[in-house]
Write a protein that holds these residues in place. Structure first.
Motif, PDB file in Angstrom:
ATOM      1  N   ILE A  44      -6.400  32.047   4.726  1.00 28.21           N
ATOM      2  CA  ILE A  44      -7.728  32.249   4.129  1.00 28.21           C
ATOM      3  C   ILE A  44      -8.689  31.158   4.589  1.00 28.21           C
ATOM      4  O   ILE A  44      -9.848  31.438   4.944  1.00 28.21           O
ATOM      5  CB  ILE A  44      -7.622  32.265   2.588  1.00 28.21           C
ATOM      6  CG1 ILE A  44      -6.804  33.471   2.127  1.00 28.21           C
ATOM      7  CG2 ILE A  44      -9.013  32.305   1.952  1.00 28.21           C
ATOM      8  CD1 ILE A  44      -6.448  33.440   0.658  1.00 28.21           C
ATOM      9  N   HIS A  45      -8.211  29.905   4.579  1.00 28.48           N
ATOM     10  CA  HIS A  45      -9.064  28.775   4.961  1.00 28.48           C
ATOM     11  C   HIS A  45      -9.570  28.940   6.391  1.00 28.48           C
ATOM     12  O   HIS A  45     -10.770  28.831   6.667  1.00 28.48           O
ATOM     13  CB  HIS A  45      -8.272  27.480   4.809  1.00 28.48           C
ATOM     14  CG  HIS A  45      -9.106  26.248   4.861  1.00 28.48           C
ATOM     15  ND1 HIS A  45      -9.364  25.560   6.025  1.00 28.48           N
ATOM     16  CD2 HIS A  45      -9.756  25.557   3.888  1.00 28.48           C
ATOM     17  CE1 HIS A  45     -10.121  24.515   5.767  1.00 28.48           C
ATOM     18  NE2 HIS A  45     -10.378  24.494   4.494  1.00 28.48           N
ATOM     19  N   ASN A  46      -8.658  29.196   7.314  1.00 26.34           N
ATOM     20  CA  ASN A  46      -9.033  29.355   8.719  1.00 26.34           C
ATOM     21  C   ASN A  46      -9.920  30.582   8.910  1.00 26.34           C
ATOM     22  O   ASN A  46     -10.911  30.546   9.648  1.00 26.34           O
ATOM     23  CB  ASN A  46      -7.761  29.489   9.571  1.00 26.34           C
ATOM     24  CG  ASN A  46      -8.018  29.255  11.052  1.00 26.34           C
ATOM     25  OD1 ASN A  46      -8.460  28.183  11.449  1.00 26.34           O
ATOM     26  ND2 ASN A  46      -7.721  30.235  11.866  1.00 26.34           N
ATOM     27  N   PHE A  47      -9.598  31.663   8.209  1.00 25.68           N
ATOM     28  CA  PHE A  47     -10.364  32.908   8.306  1.00 25.68           C
ATOM     29  C   PHE A  47     -11.800  32.696   7.839  1.00 25.68           C
ATOM     30  O   PHE A  47     -12.756  33.107   8.504  1.00 25.68           O
ATOM     31  CB  PHE A  47      -9.670  33.971   7.452  1.00 25.68           C
ATOM     32  CG  PHE A  47     -10.288  35.338   7.529  1.00 25.68           C
ATOM     33  CD1 PHE A  47     -10.000  36.180   8.581  1.00 25.68           C
ATOM     34  CD2 PHE A  47     -11.150  35.781   6.537  1.00 25.68           C
ATOM     35  CE1 PHE A  47     -10.556  37.458   8.648  1.00 25.68           C
ATOM     36  CE2 PHE A  47     -11.712  37.048   6.592  1.00 25.68           C
ATOM     37  CZ  PHE A  47     -11.415  37.885   7.653  1.00 25.68           C
ATOM     38  N   ASP A  87      -4.314  25.422  -2.825  1.00 24.23           N
ATOM     39  CA  ASP A  87      -3.982  24.055  -2.434  1.00 24.23           C
ATOM     40  C   ASP A  87      -3.205  23.343  -3.538  1.00 24.23           C
ATOM     41  O   ASP A  87      -2.227  22.641  -3.270  1.00 24.23           O
ATOM     42  CB  ASP A  87      -5.259  23.263  -2.124  1.00 24.23           C
ATOM     43  CG  ASP A  87      -5.459  23.067  -0.641  1.00 24.23           C
ATOM     44  OD1 ASP A  87      -4.606  23.534   0.137  1.00 24.23           O
ATOM     45  OD2 ASP A  87      -6.471  22.465  -0.255  1.00 24.23           O
ATOM     46  N   VAL A  88      -3.666  23.496  -4.777  1.00 25.66           N
ATOM     47  CA  VAL A  88      -2.975  22.867  -5.907  1.00 25.66           C
ATOM     48  C   VAL A  88      -1.546  23.376  -5.990  1.00 25.66           C
ATOM     49  O   VAL A  88      -0.592  22.593  -6.122  1.00 25.66           O
ATOM     50  CB  VAL A  88      -3.731  23.138  -7.229  1.00 25.66           C
ATOM     51  CG1 VAL A  88      -2.887  22.712  -8.428  1.00 25.66           C
ATOM     52  CG2 VAL A  88      -5.063  22.397  -7.238  1.00 25.66           C
ATOM     53  N   LEU A 132     -16.992  25.166   2.325  1.00 27.93           N
ATOM     54  CA  LEU A 132     -16.968  26.438   1.595  1.00 27.93           C
ATOM     55  C   LEU A 132     -15.550  26.996   1.541  1.00 27.93           C
ATOM     56  O   LEU A 132     -15.071  27.437   0.482  1.00 27.93           O
ATOM     57  CB  LEU A 132     -17.902  27.443   2.265  1.00 27.93           C
ATOM     58  CG  LEU A 132     -17.931  28.854   1.651  1.00 27.93           C
ATOM     59  CD1 LEU A 132     -18.440  28.808   0.218  1.00 27.93           C
ATOM     60  CD2 LEU A 132     -18.790  29.786   2.495  1.00 27.93           C
ATOM     61  N   ALA A 133     -14.861  26.957   2.671  1.00 30.06           N
ATOM     62  CA  ALA A 133     -13.489  27.473   2.724  1.00 30.06           C
ATOM     63  C   ALA A 133     -12.565  26.693   1.804  1.00 30.06           C
ATOM     64  O   ALA A 133     -11.698  27.268   1.131  1.00 30.06           O
ATOM     65  CB  ALA A 133     -12.974  27.420   4.159  1.00 30.06           C
ATOM     66  N   SER A 134     -12.734  25.367   1.748  1.00 31.72           N
ATOM     67  CA  SER A 134     -11.854  24.545   0.902  1.00 31.72           C
ATOM     68  C   SER A 134     -12.083  24.828  -0.576  1.00 31.72           C
ATOM     69  O   SER A 134     -11.154  24.744  -1.386  1.00 31.72           O
ATOM     70  CB  SER A 134     -12.070  23.059   1.199  1.00 31.72           C
ATOM     71  OG  SER A 134     -13.363  22.630   0.809  1.00 31.72           O
ATOM     72  N   GLY A 135     -13.325  25.177  -0.957  1.00 33.51           N
ATOM     73  CA  GLY A 135     -13.586  25.547  -2.346  1.00 33.51           C
ATOM     74  C   GLY A 135     -12.907  26.847  -2.724  1.00 33.51           C
ATOM     75  O   GLY A 135     -12.392  26.995  -3.839  1.00 33.51           O
TER      76      GLY A 135
END
Length: 290
Positions: free
Chosen positions: A271-274, A34-35, A25-28
């Motif tokens: 954001i990803h870690n959060f 990321d791009v 979910l975080a990666s989405g």
């Protein structure tokens, strides 16, 4: 409570599933960042994040910000499960063996061990994702249509083994540092701060505060390692390994080059870690109620 084989499996399943779900979910959510960061790190001609955003939207539309997400989603259900889920399994089991709460260095060791185990699971997917993004930027046509096409192309590829060995040290350094700074630190904060915080705020608010603090630890520690790893994956013929890559980047582009894209990297990883830490905790509480 006596732990039976059934409750043991339930606990393991809980940790692994909630880890995979929260990581994917975080990666989405962070895929657009990321791009931008990968193009910023691997493309010297890109002058800044806004140029990358504008060109991506102009040439590829909104879908351009999710290039490589099929690889990233599968990556998080393997690498993410190992990195986060195994840490919780290791720390829970070690605490049971020692029959006490783990000390800070023991929590960090569990996080480091889980991060180390997860490294081989990330490299093939990172290679596909980063090359998809770089190819799209340079040529307008990624060499891999999706994650399965990318994985099938590795079979019999003579360069995969040598490239894997070049990437592994940088990926290991990045992942172990990220896990220790993020997941390990979060568990230490959870043990030390949660009782005080939860006397004044809800458990969800307490998780938000602790995940924010641990996310700052991540972005302070891993930005240069992330940049070097991405460079090696994007151009393995140029770099022979971690130390050689660091030396070459500093020599050719200056010491600040290892921080190219650091602001976007910081935002993406914060954001990803959060998201991971909050969703992991909330999903775990929901799992326990079912």
């Amino acid at each position: 409570m006596v732990r039976t084989e059934s409750t043991e499996l339930h606990s393991v399943g809980r940790h692994l599933f909630t880890a995979g779900f929260s990581a994917s979910l975080a990666s989405g959510i962070t895929a657009p960042l990321d791009v931008v960061r990968i193009v910023r790190m691997t493309t010297i001609s890109a002058t800044g994040a806004m140029e990358i955003v504008q060109k991506t939207f102009r040439t590829q539309g909104l879908g351009g910000f999710w290039i490589g997400y099929s690889s990233e989603a599968v990556r998080q259900w393997t690498y993410g499960v190992a990195r986060i889920g195994l840490h919780r399994i290791f720390s829970t089991k070690l605490s049971e063996i020692k029959q006490r709460e783990l000390k800070s260095h023991e929590l960090l060791a569990c996080a480091g061990a889980a991060g180390l185990i997860s490294v081989p699971l990330q490299i093939p997917f990172d290679k596909i994702k980063i090359r998809q993004i770089k190819d799209q930027w340079y040529h307008g046509d990624p060499r891999y249509r999706n994650v399965f096409h990318g994985l099938s192309s590795f079979r019999g590829c003579p360069d995969f083994g040598p490239d894997f060995r070049k990437i592994f040290p940088a990926a290991m350094a990045r992942t172990v540092v990220t896990n220790v700074a993020g997941i390990g630190t979060f568990d230490i904060l959870k043990r030390c701060l949660a009782p005080k915080l939860e006397s004044n705020v809800s458990a969800t608010t307490s998780t938000l505060i602790m995940s924010a603090l641990s996310s700052f630890c991540v972005i302070l520690c891993m930005a240069p390692l992330d940049s070097i790893r991405n460079r090696i994956i994007a151009n393995p013929s140029k770099y022979t390994g971690l130390l050689a890559a660091i030396g070459m980047v500093i020599r050719e582009e200056g010491p600040l080059a290892v921080y190219r894209g650091a602001s976007v990297t910081a935002g993406a990883n914060w954001i990803h870690n959060f998201v991971i830490l909050n969703v992991f905790e909330i999903a775990g509480r929901f799992w326990d109620r079912t």
